[in-house]
Design a protein around this motif. Structure first.
Motif, PDB file in Angstrom:
ATOM      1  N   GLY A  24      12.593 -15.853  45.421  1.00 63.00           N
ATOM      2  CA  GLY A  24      11.717 -15.539  46.538  1.00 63.00           C
ATOM      3  C   GLY A  24      11.381 -16.730  47.401  1.00 63.00           C
ATOM      4  N   GLU A  25      12.057 -17.831  47.226  1.00 60.70           N
ATOM      5  CA  GLU A  25      11.830 -19.025  48.043  1.00 60.70           C
ATOM      6  C   GLU A  25      13.075 -19.270  48.888  1.00 60.70           C
ATOM      7  N   GLY A  26      12.922 -19.194  50.197  1.00 56.09           N
ATOM      8  CA  GLY A  26      14.075 -19.362  51.065  1.00 56.09           C
ATOM      9  C   GLY A  26      14.677 -18.014  51.414  1.00 56.09           C
ATOM     10  N   MET A  27      15.994 -17.892  51.295  1.00 56.66           N
ATOM     11  CA  MET A  27      16.703 -16.639  51.600  1.00 56.66           C
ATOM     12  C   MET A  27      17.006 -15.924  50.291  1.00 56.66           C
ATOM     13  N   HIS A  28      16.194 -14.918  49.989  1.00 56.93           N
ATOM     14  CA  HIS A  28      16.326 -14.207  48.719  1.00 56.93           C
ATOM     15  C   HIS A  28      17.415 -13.138  48.823  1.00 56.93           C
ATOM     16  N   ARG A  29      18.248 -13.011  47.787  1.00 61.66           N
ATOM     17  CA  ARG A  29      19.339 -12.033  47.757  1.00 61.66           C
ATOM     18  C   ARG A  29      19.144 -11.117  46.560  1.00 61.66           C
ATOM     19  N   PHE A  30      19.236  -9.814  46.810  1.00 62.35           N
ATOM     20  CA  PHE A  30      18.988  -8.819  45.763  1.00 62.35           C
ATOM     21  C   PHE A  30      20.047  -7.730  45.858  1.00 62.35           C
ATOM     22  N   THR A  31      20.612  -7.357  44.721  1.00 63.15           N
ATOM     23  CA  THR A  31      21.522  -6.212  44.654  1.00 63.15           C
ATOM     24  C   THR A  31      20.827  -5.109  43.878  1.00 63.15           C
ATOM     25  N   ASP A  32      20.705  -3.960  44.515  1.00 65.58           N
ATOM     26  CA  ASP A  32      19.960  -2.843  43.954  1.00 65.58           C
ATOM     27  C   ASP A  32      20.765  -2.211  42.820  1.00 65.58           C
ATOM     28  N   PRO A  33      20.230  -2.202  41.595  1.00 69.48           N
ATOM     29  CA  PRO A  33      20.981  -1.584  40.480  1.00 69.48           C
ATOM     30  C   PRO A  33      21.139  -0.075  40.641  1.00 69.48           C
ATOM     31  N   ALA A  34      20.330   0.540  41.521  1.00 68.84           N
ATOM     32  CA  ALA A  34      20.406   1.991  41.692  1.00 68.84           C
ATOM     33  C   ALA A  34      21.678   2.422  42.411  1.00 68.84           C
ATOM     34  N   ASP A  35      22.145   1.611  43.378  1.00 67.47           N
ATOM     35  CA  ASP A  35      23.316   2.029  44.161  1.00 67.47           C
ATOM     36  C   ASP A  35      24.265   0.884  44.508  1.00 67.47           C
ATOM     37  N   GLY A  36      23.962  -0.321  44.049  1.00 65.96           N
ATOM     38  CA  GLY A  36      24.860  -1.446  44.293  1.00 65.96           C
ATOM     39  C   GLY A  36      24.735  -2.072  45.667  1.00 65.96           C
ATOM     40  N   GLU A  37      23.808  -1.599  46.494  1.00 67.94           N
ATOM     41  CA  GLU A  37      23.635  -2.175  47.829  1.00 67.94           C
ATOM     42  C   GLU A  37      22.877  -3.511  47.745  1.00 67.94           C
ATOM     43  N   THR A  38      23.203  -4.419  48.680  1.00 67.96           N
ATOM     44  CA  THR A  38      22.628  -5.763  48.670  1.00 67.96           C
ATOM     45  C   THR A  38      21.689  -5.941  49.860  1.00 67.96           C
ATOM     46  N   TYR A  39      20.607  -6.682  49.620  1.00 63.49           N
ATOM     47  CA  TYR A  39      19.596  -6.947  50.645  1.00 63.49           C
ATOM     48  C   TYR A  39      19.235  -8.425  50.631  1.00 63.49           C
ATOM     49  N   HIS A 126      10.444  -0.121  56.768  1.00 58.41           N
ATOM     50  CA  HIS A 126      11.789  -0.255  56.212  1.00 58.41           C
ATOM     51  C   HIS A 126      11.718  -0.458  54.700  1.00 58.41           C
ATOM     52  N   CYS A 127      12.704   0.084  54.002  1.00 58.30           N
ATOM     53  CA  CYS A 127      12.827  -0.155  52.559  1.00 58.30           C
ATOM     54  C   CYS A 127      14.293  -0.005  52.183  1.00 58.30           C
ATOM     55  N   ARG A 128      14.625  -0.365  50.945  1.00 54.56           N
ATOM     56  CA  ARG A 128      16.001  -0.167  50.498  1.00 54.56           C
ATOM     57  C   ARG A 128      16.289   1.334  50.367  1.00 54.56           C
ATOM     58  N   ARG A 129      17.562   1.669  50.498  1.00 55.41           N
ATOM     59  CA  ARG A 129      17.960   3.072  50.589  1.00 55.41           C
ATOM     60  C   ARG A 129      17.530   3.887  49.369  1.00 55.41           C
ATOM     61  N   SER A 130      17.549   3.275  48.195  1.00 56.64           N
ATOM     62  CA  SER A 130      17.219   4.032  46.991  1.00 56.64           C
ATOM     63  C   SER A 130      15.757   4.471  46.961  1.00 56.64           C
ATOM     64  N   LEU A 131      14.909   3.871  47.813  1.00 60.16           N
ATOM     65  CA  LEU A 131      13.505   4.255  47.872  1.00 60.16           C
ATOM     66  C   LEU A 131      13.203   5.171  49.066  1.00 60.16           C
ATOM     67  N   ALA A 132      14.245   5.600  49.772  1.00 61.59           N
ATOM     68  CA  ALA A 132      14.058   6.367  51.005  1.00 61.59           C
ATOM     69  C   ALA A 132      13.173   7.600  50.826  1.00 61.59           C
ATOM     70  N   PRO A 133      13.364   8.425  49.802  1.00 62.99           N
ATOM     71  CA  PRO A 133      12.504   9.616  49.681  1.00 62.99           C
ATOM     72  C   PRO A 133      11.028   9.260  49.535  1.00 62.99           C
ATOM     73  N   HIS A 134      10.755   8.177  48.856  1.00 63.43           N
ATOM     74  CA  HIS A 134       9.364   7.783  48.636  1.00 63.43           C
ATOM     75  C   HIS A 134       8.737   7.232  49.917  1.00 63.43           C
TER      76      HIS A 134
END
Length: 373
Positions: A24-39, A126-134
C-alpha cells in the motif's frame, strides 16, 4: 555554489522503472482471486511519491501535474482530473491545479463504475468487478450521501469545490481507511458492504466520506506547510465530517457516536506516556518518521473535540468567516497554524491565540477538582 546552469527555465527528464508495491505504499498492485483481474492504485502519503516518480517530495512544493498512462485496452484509468482514452490503452488526465506530490493519484483496472452528474460535475463510484453487485446495491445511498454532503459544504464554504470531478474508488488491500486525493478519493473496499450491516456501520461510512470531502478544501486546496501541522488537516476534517453528516444526512445523532466512541480514543492516547500536544512544536517534527508518530487519537479525536469547542466559543458564524478567509488567502498554496489562527482572529474579538496556547500546545487531560464549602 557554482552550478554552470544558464539563467532561465530548465527541463529535467527522469526515466525510471519502479517496482510495484504489495504494502500500500507507492503503486499498489492486486490480482483479484475471485476472477484473476488485476488492479493498480497509488497511495503516496506522506512521502511515498518517490516510490512512483521523481519529485521534490514536500507538501510546500506544489506543482501542476500532467499524467499519461498506458494500460491494457479493457482497463479504465482514473486520476485527480477527468481522464480521456485515446485508444490502444493510452489515457491522459486533465492537468491538475497546483497540488502537493503526496496528493497525486492514479487508479487503473477493469473497474465497475456507477456515475452521475451533480452541480455540473461528474461524480463516480468504482470498485473491482467481483464486488459489482454489492456496489450496485448501495449505489443510491453512496451517491445521495456524497451529493448531500457536497451541497452542504458549498453552503458553508465560499470557495467552490476546486477540482473538475469527484471520484470515489473502493480499492483492495488499502493500508488506511481512506485517502483524500483531490478528485479521486480512495477507500478500503470493506466499505462496499457484502452482507447485512448495522446502521452504525453505514453512519461510520458516511462520516468517512464527509471527512475526506472536507480535505478537498482543508488539505488539498490549502495545504500544510510542513508535517507538524498534520493534526490540523485531520482535526479539521474530523470535526467538519461529523458536523456535516449531522446537518446533511439522516444520521443526525452522529455527535453522540463521536462522544461515546471516537472521543474515547483521544482520552486514551492523551493519558499514555507517549502523549503529545495536539499542535506540536515544529522542532518536534523534524522528518516524516516523526510526523507518523502523531497519527493517533490526539491528532484526530482530541483535535476535533477542541475545534468543536472553539466553534461553540466563537460562534459558528465567526468560525466559518475565519475559515473562509483562510481558504481565500491561501488557495492552492500552503499555510501554517499561525496563519490559521490569524485568519480566525480577524473574524472575532475573542483571544484565539491564548486559546490555542492553552488547548493546542499542552498535553494531557484536564483535571477537575471539587472544593466543597
Amino acid at each position: 555554489l557554482r552550478t554552470g546552469l544558464a539563467p532561465g527555465p530548465h527541463e529535467l527528464t527522469v526515466e525510471a522503472d519502479m517496482a510495484y508495491s504489495r504494502t500500500g505504499e507507492g503503486m499498489h498492485r492486486f490480482t483479484d482471486p475471485a476472477d484473476g483481474e488485476t488492479y493498480l492504485y497509488t497511495q503516496l502519503f506522506l512521502d511515498d511519491a518517490r516510490r512512483v516518480f521523481a519529485a521534490f517530495d514536500q507538501p510546500d512544493l506544489k506543482a501542476h501535474f500532467d499524467l499519461t498512462v498506458t494500460a491494457p485496452p479493457h482497463w479504465t484509468v482514473l486520476a485527480n482530473g477527468t481522464t480521456t482514452h485515446h485508444g490502444d490503452g493510452r489515457w491522459t488526465a486533465a492537468t491538475t491545479p497546483l497540488i502537493s506530490p503526496y496528493l497525486v493519484a492514479v487508479a487503473a483496472g477493469p473497474w465497475h463504475t456507477v456515475r452521475t452528474d451533480h452541480r455540473g460535475l461528474p461524480f463516480g463510484i468504482h470498485c473491482r468487478r467481483s464486488l459489482a453487485p454489492h456496489l450496485d446495491a448501495d449505489a443510491t445511498e453512496l451517491l445521495s450521501t456524497t451529493t448531500a454532503l457536497f451541497d452542504r459544504y458549498h453552503e458553508k464554504f465560499d470557495e467552490p469545490y476546486p477540482f473538475d470531478s469527484y471520484d470515489q474508488a473502493f480499492v483492495p488491500e488499502f493500508n488506511a481507511g481512506a485517502m483524500e486525493n483531490p478528485g479521486l478519493v480512495t477507500f478500503r473496499d470493506s466499505y462496499v458492504f457484502r452482507s447485512a450491516v448495522t446502521d452504525a456501520e453505514r453512519c461510520s461510512r458516511a462520516v468517512t466520506i464527509a471527512h475526506e470531502m472536507a480535505h478537498m478544501w482543508f488539505g488539498d486546496l490549502v495545504t500544510l506547510t510542513w508535517w507538524d501541522d498534520i493534526w490540523l488537516n485531520e482535526s479539521f476534517a474530523e470535526y467538519m465530517g461529523y458536523q456535516t453528516v449531522a446537518e446533511a444526512t439522516r444520521w443526525t445523532h452522529v455527535w453522540t457516536d463521536f462522544a461515546a466512541g471516537r472521543k474515547d480514543w483521544g482520552y486514551d492516547a492523551d493519558q499514555r506516556p507517549t502523549t503529545h500536544p495536539v499542535a506540536p512544536d515544529p522542532e518536534a517534527v523534524p522528518d516524516t518518521a516523526s510526523a507518523l508518530l502523531n497519527f493517533d487519537g490526539i491528532s484526530y479525536a482530541k483535535g476535533a473535540a477542541a475545534l468543536r469547542q472553539l466553534t461553540a466559543w466563537l460562534g459558528e458564524k465567526d468560525f466559518l468567516a475565519g475559515i473562509n478567509r483562510h481558504f481565500t488567502r491561501h488557495r492552492f498554496g500552503n499555510a501554517t497554524l499561525a496563519d490559521f489562527l490569524d485568519n480566525l482572529a480577524s473574524a472575532t474579538d475573542r483571544d484565539v491565540h491564548t486559546w490555542a496556547a492553552a488547548w493546542l500546545r499542552t498535553s494531557g487531560v484536564d483535571t477537575l477538582t471539587a472544593h466543597a464549602t
